[in-house]
Design a protein around this motif. Structure first.
Motif, short mmCIF file in Angstrom:
data_model
loop_
_atom_site.label_atom_id
_atom_site.label_comp_id
_atom_site.label_asym_id
_atom_site.label_seq_id
_atom_site.Cartn_x
_atom_site.Cartn_y
_atom_site.Cartn_z
N CYS A 15 1.02 -0.80 0.36
CA CYS A 15 0.05 -0.07 -0.37
C CYS A 15 0.93 1.25 0.25
N SER A 23 -8.46 -1.41 6.59
CA SER A 23 -9.44 -0.70 5.98
C SER A 23 -9.36 0.48 5.59
N GLN A 24 -9.71 1.30 7.03
CA GLN A 24 -9.96 3.04 7.36
C GLN A 24 -8.92 3.56 6.97
N ASP A 76 -8.22 3.97 3.71
CA ASP A 76 -8.36 4.81 2.93
C ASP A 76 -7.87 6.32 2.66
N SER A 89 -11.64 1.24 -1.12
CA SER A 89 -12.35 0.38 -0.43
C SER A 89 -13.76 0.10 -0.60
N SER A 90 -13.94 1.05 -1.07
CA SER A 90 -15.53 0.73 -1.69
C SER A 90 -15.23 0.10 -2.78
N TRP A 125 -13.50 -2.21 -3.53
CA TRP A 125 -12.85 -4.48 -2.91
C TRP A 125 -14.09 -5.26 -3.18
N ALA A 171 -17.44 -5.31 -1.02
CA ALA A 171 -16.27 -4.89 -0.71
C ALA A 171 -16.72 -4.55 1.37
N THR A 176 -15.09 -7.75 2.20
CA THR A 176 -13.99 -7.67 2.57
C THR A 176 -12.89 -6.70 2.93
N ARG A 177 -13.38 -5.21 3.50
CA ARG A 177 -13.12 -5.03 4.45
C ARG A 177 -13.11 -5.66 5.69
N ILE A 200 -7.08 -8.27 -3.10
CA ILE A 200 -7.50 -6.87 -2.43
C ILE A 200 -6.11 -5.76 -3.67
N ILE A 260 -6.37 -2.72 -6.22
CA ILE A 260 -6.00 -1.37 -6.38
C ILE A 260 -5.53 -1.02 -7.32
#
Length: 229
Positions: free
Chosen positions: A56, A130-131, A134, A147-148, A150, A166, A169-170, A208, A212
Motif C-alpha cells: 500500500c 481498511s479505514q 482509505d 476500499s469501496s 474492493w 467490499a 472484504t473490509r 485486494i 488496488i
C-alpha cells in the motif's frame, strides 16, 4: 502490465505460500509433528500483513510519482490534494510559501511532501486496516474511499474461487490485521491458526492488491491522461 509495487508484492507473497507448502510437507511426512509447528502459521500471518502494508505504501508513492510526471499542470490535480496543500500553505509561517507552487514547482512540492506524509503514516499504518488504507490513498493521491471498490475474487486452490463484496472484504482484512496484532503483542493468537488459514489470507490480500492496482491505474489515467501501468 502492473505497477512495480505489485511486482514486488507478488514476489513477496510467494514466500508465504512457500511457508505454507513447507508446513504441509512436514504434516504429510510426520503425522506426529509437534504442535510447535503452529509458529509457522503465526509467522505467515505476520509476513502477509507486513507485505500488504508495504504494498500500500509503495503503490501510493508510485501513483503519485506517475501523476507528478504525467499531469500537464497543477490544474488537473485532484481537489483533495489541492485542499490539503492549501491548508498546509495557510499554516506555513513563511508568507511567500505560496510561490513554491509557481511554474512547475508544484511537482517538486508534491514529491517532497510525500516523504513527510510517509513519516506521519508510518505510525498509523502499523495497523493497516481498511479505514487507515482509505486515509492513506486520500492523503497521498487524493483518492477517497478506495476500499469501496474492493469487490474481489481470489483462488485458494484449483477450481475454488471465492467472491467477496467490499463490505466483506473490509471486514476480513480488519480481522487479519487484528490477528497480526495479537501475535505481535502476545506471541500468539487467541485461537490456533491453521496452515490453510495462512494460504487463504495470502491469496485474499493478493486479491485486494490486484483491485488496488487496477483502481489506481484508472485513477492516475483520469488525471494525467496517461496509463501508468
Amino acid at each position: 502490465m502492473a505497477s512495480e509495487a505489485w511486482n514486488t508484492f507478488e514476489k513477496n507473497i510467494k514466500d508465504v505460500i512457500t511457508l505454507h507448502n513447507l508446513h504441509t510437507r512436514v504434516a504429510m511426512t510426520d503425522s506426529s509433528a509437534p504442535p510447535e509447528t503452529e509458529v509457522l502459521n503465526r509467522a505467515g500471518i505476520v509476513l502477509t500483513t507486513s507485505f500488504w502494508e508495504a504494498f500500500c505504501e509503495d503503490v501510493a508513492a508510485e501513483a503519485l510519482e506517475k501523476i507528478v510526471a504525467s499531469a500537464k499542470d497543477a490544474s488537473v490535480l485532484p481537489k483533495e490534494i489541492k485542499k490539503q496543500i492549501a491548508r498546509e500553505l495557510k499554516a506555513n509561517s513563511n508568507e511567500v510559501a505560496v510561490w513554491d507552487l509557481a511554474g512547475d514547482n508544484w511537482r517538486v512540492l508534491l514529491q517532497t511532501r510525500l516523504a513527510a506524509l510517509q513519516d506521519a503514516r508510518n505510525k498509523k499504518l502499523n495497523t493497516p486496516k481498511s479505514q487507515n488504507i482509505d486515509d492513506l490513498f486520500e492523503s497521498a493521491i487524493g483518492l477517497p474511499g478506495v476500499s469501496s471498490g474492493w469487490t474481489i475474487e481470489y483462488c485458494t486452490e484449483p477450481g475454488k474461487t471465492i467472491l467477496m463484496d467490499a463490505d466483506a472484504t473490509r471486514k476480513k482484512l480488519d480481522e487479519m490485521v487484528t490477528l497480526r496484532g495479537e501475535i505481535a503483542h502476545r506471541g500468539k493468537a487467541k485461537a490456533a491458526i491453521m496452515k490453510d488459514d495462512v494460504k487463504d489470507y495470502a491469496m485474499f490480500v493478493a486479491g485486494i492488491a490486484i483491485s488496488i492496482n487496477r483502481q489506481l491505474s484508472e485513477y492516475v489515467q483520469s488525471i494525467s491522461g496517461v496509463k501508468p501501468w
